[in-house]
Design a protein around this motif. Structure first.
Motif, PDB file in Angstrom:
ATOM      1  N   LYS A   9      46.846  33.094  38.148  1.00  0.00           N
ATOM      2  CA  LYS A   9      46.179  34.311  38.610  1.00  0.00           C
ATOM      3  C   LYS A   9      44.683  34.236  38.333  1.00  0.00           C
ATOM      4  N   VAL A  10      43.956  35.113  39.024  1.00  0.00           N
ATOM      5  CA  VAL A  10      42.505  35.235  38.852  1.00  0.00           C
ATOM      6  C   VAL A  10      42.213  36.702  38.547  1.00  0.00           C
ATOM      7  N   GLY A  17      33.673  48.674  35.129  1.00  0.00           N
ATOM      8  CA  GLY A  17      34.716  48.664  34.121  1.00  0.00           C
ATOM      9  C   GLY A  17      36.099  48.348  34.652  1.00  0.00           C
ATOM     10  N   ASN A  18      36.271  48.331  35.952  1.00  0.00           N
ATOM     11  CA  ASN A  18      37.559  48.002  36.555  1.00  0.00           C
ATOM     12  C   ASN A  18      37.770  46.497  36.614  1.00  0.00           C
ATOM     13  N   THR A  19      39.026  46.106  36.770  1.00  0.00           N
ATOM     14  CA  THR A  19      39.353  44.705  37.009  1.00  0.00           C
ATOM     15  C   THR A  19      40.202  44.613  38.258  1.00  0.00           C
ATOM     16  N   VAL A  20      40.121  43.471  38.923  1.00  0.00           N
ATOM     17  CA  VAL A  20      40.953  43.172  40.082  1.00  0.00           C
ATOM     18  C   VAL A  20      41.696  41.890  39.755  1.00  0.00           C
ATOM     19  N   THR A  21      43.036  41.925  39.857  1.00  0.00           N
ATOM     20  CA  THR A  21      43.854  40.770  39.522  1.00  0.00           C
ATOM     21  C   THR A  21      44.522  40.238  40.784  1.00  0.00           C
ATOM     22  N   PHE A  22      44.428  38.932  40.993  1.00  0.00           N
ATOM     23  CA  PHE A  22      45.048  38.266  42.130  1.00  0.00           C
ATOM     24  C   PHE A  22      46.145  37.347  41.616  1.00  0.00           C
ATOM     25  N   THR A  23      47.350  37.486  42.155  1.00  0.00           N
ATOM     26  CA  THR A  23      48.455  36.590  41.840  1.00  0.00           C
ATOM     27  C   THR A  23      48.875  35.889  43.129  1.00  0.00           C
ATOM     28  N   GLY A  24      49.735  34.907  43.030  1.00  0.00           N
ATOM     29  CA  GLY A  24      50.123  34.155  44.217  1.00  0.00           C
ATOM     30  C   GLY A  24      48.952  33.387  44.785  1.00  0.00           C
ATOM     31  N   ALA A  39      29.167  32.534  45.646  1.00  0.00           N
ATOM     32  CA  ALA A  39      30.326  33.354  45.980  1.00  0.00           C
ATOM     33  C   ALA A  39      31.592  32.787  45.362  1.00  0.00           C
ATOM     34  N   LEU A  40      32.527  33.677  45.054  1.00  0.00           N
ATOM     35  CA  LEU A  40      33.852  33.314  44.570  1.00  0.00           C
ATOM     36  C   LEU A  40      34.837  33.626  45.686  1.00  0.00           C
ATOM     37  N   GLU A  41      35.533  32.592  46.169  1.00  0.00           N
ATOM     38  CA  GLU A  41      36.496  32.765  47.255  1.00  0.00           C
ATOM     39  C   GLU A  41      37.905  32.563  46.702  1.00  0.00           C
ATOM     40  N   ILE A  42      38.759  33.559  46.916  1.00  0.00           N
ATOM     41  CA  ILE A  42      40.131  33.522  46.419  1.00  0.00           C
ATOM     42  C   ILE A  42      41.075  33.607  47.604  1.00  0.00           C
ATOM     43  N   ASN A  43      41.947  32.609  47.753  1.00  0.00           N
ATOM     44  CA  ASN A  43      42.991  32.621  48.774  1.00  0.00           C
ATOM     45  C   ASN A  43      44.310  32.873  48.059  1.00  0.00           C
ATOM     46  N   TYR A  44      45.059  33.860  48.524  1.00  0.00           N
ATOM     47  CA  TYR A  44      46.265  34.272  47.822  1.00  0.00           C
ATOM     48  C   TYR A  44      47.301  34.810  48.812  1.00  0.00           C
ATOM     49  N   THR A  58      26.139  36.866  42.840  1.00  0.00           N
ATOM     50  CA  THR A  58      24.729  37.072  42.511  1.00  0.00           C
ATOM     51  C   THR A  58      24.306  38.535  42.591  1.00  0.00           C
ATOM     52  N   ASN A  59      25.250  39.432  42.928  1.00  0.00           N
ATOM     53  CA  ASN A  59      24.894  40.848  42.881  1.00  0.00           C
ATOM     54  C   ASN A  59      25.363  41.422  41.545  1.00  0.00           C
ATOM     55  N   ASN A  60      25.130  42.669  41.301  1.00  0.00           N
ATOM     56  CA  ASN A  60      25.446  43.268  40.007  1.00  0.00           C
ATOM     57  C   ASN A  60      26.857  43.823  39.914  1.00  0.00           C
ATOM     58  N   ASN A  61      27.691  43.683  40.950  1.00  0.00           N
ATOM     59  CA  ASN A  61      29.026  44.268  40.932  1.00  0.00           C
ATOM     60  C   ASN A  61      30.028  43.455  40.122  1.00  0.00           C
ATOM     61  N   VAL A  62      29.896  42.134  40.101  1.00  0.00           N
ATOM     62  CA  VAL A  62      30.827  41.275  39.380  1.00  0.00           C
ATOM     63  C   VAL A  62      30.186  40.856  38.062  1.00  0.00           C
ATOM     64  N   VAL A  63      30.886  41.145  36.963  1.00  0.00           N
ATOM     65  CA  VAL A  63      30.385  40.808  35.641  1.00  0.00           C
ATOM     66  C   VAL A  63      30.861  39.419  35.227  1.00  0.00           C
ATOM     67  N   HIS A  64      32.143  39.124  35.512  1.00  0.00           N
ATOM     68  CA  HIS A  64      32.765  37.894  35.020  1.00  0.00           C
ATOM     69  C   HIS A  64      34.064  37.689  35.787  1.00  0.00           C
ATOM     70  N   TYR A  65      34.576  36.462  35.783  1.00  0.00           N
ATOM     71  CA  TYR A  65      35.923  36.228  36.297  1.00  0.00           C
ATOM     72  C   TYR A  65      36.625  35.202  35.430  1.00  0.00           C
ATOM     73  N   THR A  66      37.957  35.283  35.428  1.00  0.00           N
ATOM     74  CA  THR A  66      38.788  34.386  34.637  1.00  0.00           C
ATOM     75  C   THR A  66      39.848  33.763  35.529  1.00  0.00           C
TER      76      THR A  66
END
Length: 73
Positions: A9-10, A17-24, A39-44, A58-66
């Motif tokens: 997952k990503v 303060g929200n998170t978005v989780t991608f599985t599959g 850019a971060l591209e997620i195919n799921y 590069t914008n201020n909306n995304v703080v971090h990703y795992t």
């Protein structure tokens, strides 16, 4: 950098303060998009179809990703 096949997952952490989780997840890549921004591209898999979500890093909306990898990979 491309991550394929062994991603469980990503999790994307947003500035509000929200998170978005991608599985599959079938693949994740970090690259420069057509406008020159990082850019971060997620195919799921969503509803039995492959979906794609792109976050501009590069914008201020995304703080971090795992990226969490499958244990048996």
């Amino acid at each position: 950098m491309l991550h394929e096949g062994n991603v469980e997952k990503v999790i994307v952490y947003l500035n509000n303060g929200n998170t978005v989780t991608f599985t599959g997840v079938s693949s994740v890549s970090e690259h420069t998009n057509e406008r020159g921004a990082l850019a971060l591209e997620i195919n799921y898999l969503k509803d039995d179809e492959i979906s794609k979500t792109i976050f501009v890093l590069t914008n201020n909306n995304v703080v971090h990703y795992t990226i969490i990898y499958k244990k048996n990979a």
